[in-house]
Design a protein around this motif. Sequence first.
Motif, PDB file in Angstrom:
ATOM      1  N   ALA A 156      27.157 -23.680  93.485  1.00 41.86           N
ATOM      2  CA  ALA A 156      28.578 -24.011  93.607  1.00 41.86           C
ATOM      3  C   ALA A 156      28.831 -25.487  93.335  1.00 41.86           C
ATOM      4  CB  ALA A 156      29.086 -23.632  94.997  1.00 41.86           C
ATOM      5  N   ALA A 157      27.873 -26.340  93.695  1.00 41.41           N
ATOM      6  CA  ALA A 157      28.011 -27.759  93.371  1.00 41.41           C
ATOM      7  C   ALA A 157      28.089 -27.970  91.865  1.00 41.41           C
ATOM      8  CB  ALA A 157      26.840 -28.545  93.952  1.00 41.41           C
ATOM      9  N   ASP A 158      27.386 -27.133  91.101  1.00 38.13           N
ATOM     10  CA  ASP A 158      27.430 -27.226  89.642  1.00 38.13           C
ATOM     11  C   ASP A 158      28.780 -26.763  89.094  1.00 38.13           C
ATOM     12  OD1 ASP A 158      24.763 -27.970  89.843  1.00 38.13           O
ATOM     13  OD2 ASP A 158      24.008 -25.973  89.339  1.00 38.13           O
ATOM     14  N   THR A 159      29.251 -25.612  89.563  1.00 35.92           N
ATOM     15  CA  THR A 159      30.533 -25.111  89.057  1.00 35.92           C
ATOM     16  C   THR A 159      31.669 -26.051  89.446  1.00 35.92           C
ATOM     17  OG1 THR A 159      30.798 -23.650  90.990  1.00 35.92           O
ATOM     18  CG2 THR A 159      29.765 -22.717  89.030  1.00 35.92           C
ATOM     19  N   LEU A 160      31.579 -26.649  90.635  1.00 33.99           N
ATOM     20  CA  LEU A 160      32.588 -27.633  91.036  1.00 33.99           C
ATOM     21  C   LEU A 160      32.569 -28.833  90.095  1.00 33.99           C
ATOM     22  CD1 LEU A 160      34.710 -28.845  92.914  1.00 33.99           C
ATOM     23  CD2 LEU A 160      32.848 -29.561  94.441  1.00 33.99           C
ATOM     24  N   ALA A 161      31.383 -29.324  89.759  1.00 35.40           N
ATOM     25  CA  ALA A 161      31.283 -30.475  88.864  1.00 35.40           C
ATOM     26  C   ALA A 161      31.865 -30.155  87.495  1.00 35.40           C
ATOM     27  CB  ALA A 161      29.820 -30.902  88.736  1.00 35.40           C
ATOM     28  N   LEU A 162      31.588 -28.971  86.975  1.00 34.05           N
ATOM     29  CA  LEU A 162      32.092 -28.609  85.654  1.00 34.05           C
ATOM     30  C   LEU A 162      33.605 -28.414  85.656  1.00 34.05           C
ATOM     31  CD1 LEU A 162      29.295 -26.095  84.589  1.00 34.05           C
ATOM     32  CD2 LEU A 162      29.748 -28.334  83.574  1.00 34.05           C
ATOM     33  N   VAL A 163      34.098 -27.684  86.631  1.00 32.40           N
ATOM     34  CA  VAL A 163      35.540 -27.419  86.684  1.00 32.40           C
ATOM     35  C   VAL A 163      36.319 -28.712  86.902  1.00 32.40           C
ATOM     36  CG1 VAL A 163      37.341 -26.279  88.046  1.00 32.40           C
ATOM     37  CG2 VAL A 163      35.277 -25.020  87.389  1.00 32.40           C
ATOM     38  N   SER A 164      35.838 -29.572  87.761  1.00 27.71           N
ATOM     39  CA  SER A 164      36.541 -30.837  88.003  1.00 27.71           C
ATOM     40  C   SER A 164      36.477 -31.740  86.781  1.00 27.71           C
ATOM     41  CB  SER A 164      35.974 -31.542  89.232  1.00 27.71           C
ATOM     42  OG  SER A 164      34.601 -31.858  89.063  1.00 27.71           O
ATOM     43  N   ALA A 165      35.399 -31.663  85.999  1.00 24.07           N
ATOM     44  CA  ALA A 165      35.298 -32.468  84.781  1.00 24.07           C
ATOM     45  C   ALA A 165      36.320 -32.019  83.741  1.00 24.07           C
ATOM     46  CB  ALA A 165      33.885 -32.380  84.210  1.00 24.07           C
ATOM     47  N   VAL A 166      36.540 -30.723  83.625  1.00 19.40           N
ATOM     48  CA  VAL A 166      37.539 -30.211  82.677  1.00 19.40           C
ATOM     49  C   VAL A 166      38.951 -30.480  83.188  1.00 19.40           C
ATOM     50  CG1 VAL A 166      38.439 -28.126  81.568  1.00 19.40           C
ATOM     51  CG2 VAL A 166      35.961 -28.479  81.773  1.00 19.40           C
ATOM     52  N   ASP A 167      39.154 -30.293  84.503  1.00 19.65           N
ATOM     53  CA  ASP A 167      40.400 -30.644  85.181  1.00 19.65           C
ATOM     54  C   ASP A 167      41.619 -30.014  84.506  1.00 19.65           C
ATOM     55  OD1 ASP A 167      41.947 -31.813  87.141  1.00 19.65           O
ATOM     56  OD2 ASP A 167      42.147 -33.736  86.090  1.00 19.65           O
ATOM     57  N   SER A 168      41.613 -28.680  84.452  1.00 19.06           N
ATOM     58  CA  SER A 168      42.726 -27.928  83.862  1.00 19.06           C
ATOM     59  C   SER A 168      43.163 -26.845  84.837  1.00 19.06           C
ATOM     60  CB  SER A 168      42.290 -27.275  82.552  1.00 19.06           C
ATOM     61  OG  SER A 168      43.230 -26.290  82.142  1.00 19.06           O
ATOM     62  N   PRO A 169      44.464 -26.583  84.941  1.00 18.74           N
ATOM     63  CA  PRO A 169      44.917 -25.484  85.796  1.00 18.74           C
ATOM     64  C   PRO A 169      44.511 -24.113  85.269  1.00 18.74           C
ATOM     65  CG  PRO A 169      46.757 -26.395  84.560  1.00 18.74           C
ATOM     66  CD  PRO A 169      45.593 -27.309  84.329  1.00 18.74           C
TER      67      PRO A 169
END
Length: 258
Positions: A156-169
């Motif tokens: 989950a730490a990985d998916t959080l890092a990726l999603v926050s890097a893209v930062d799209s709704p």
Amino acid sequence: MTFSLAVCSEMVFTDLPLLERVERIHAAGFAVEIWDWTTKDATALVATGAEFTSMTGYVTGDLITDGGADDLLATAAKSIPFAQAIRCPSLNLHGTGLGEGGIPVRPVEVVTGDMWLAAVRTLSRIAELGAANGVTFVLENLNTEVDHPGTPFGRAADTLALVSAVDSPHLKMNLDLYHAQIGEGNLVELIRRSAPYLGEVQVADVPGRCEPGTGEVNWPFVARALADTGYDGVVAMEAFASGDSDIALERFREAFTV
């Protein structure tokens, strides 16, 4: 605080055909989630009257290779009309395509910096695809210790890092707390850190992957912590029934009524 409760139709009432499972889940007052859309009839699903909250949003592909990224984008695009037909707002992704038994089609032993950069580029394209079609893709964490060895970006730490890097709704997290409990633990803190990026939460107890109340997790405490973040979206039971499926659904409802 009220969550929208959903149940994965692939894992309960397993003695029944899928459409009958959907009808039973709907009759019990839950929304429904499905996996591989290519084996299903959208018209028949809609005719059940059920609300669908999530489905697998690709068929093949991965986040890190050029060909895999193109396949992921292409099959994600093919998934959107089905999602729109059943009025399903969320399309689920993984770090790589999964084969028989949940084993990655392209297992990865070591995730490199170049792989991280490639994954962000691929997910940025996915977010653009979602924005153009009015849908949201959600990236699910998977445990590599028990169910999905070799999955890149599984934590989950990985998916959080990726999603926050893209930062799209149009790209959010599907925080699967069953997988997180096996791979990371510390669920309440994980929920707090992930809260701004949550598109869905999935649950099953550990060990066994059955309904809440059959394992080691204090689900009412977790549910309260989730509500305290302000989350009021979908919580889905992606779990097997330890016995009677109707009882399993009621245990899930009780655990997440806060």
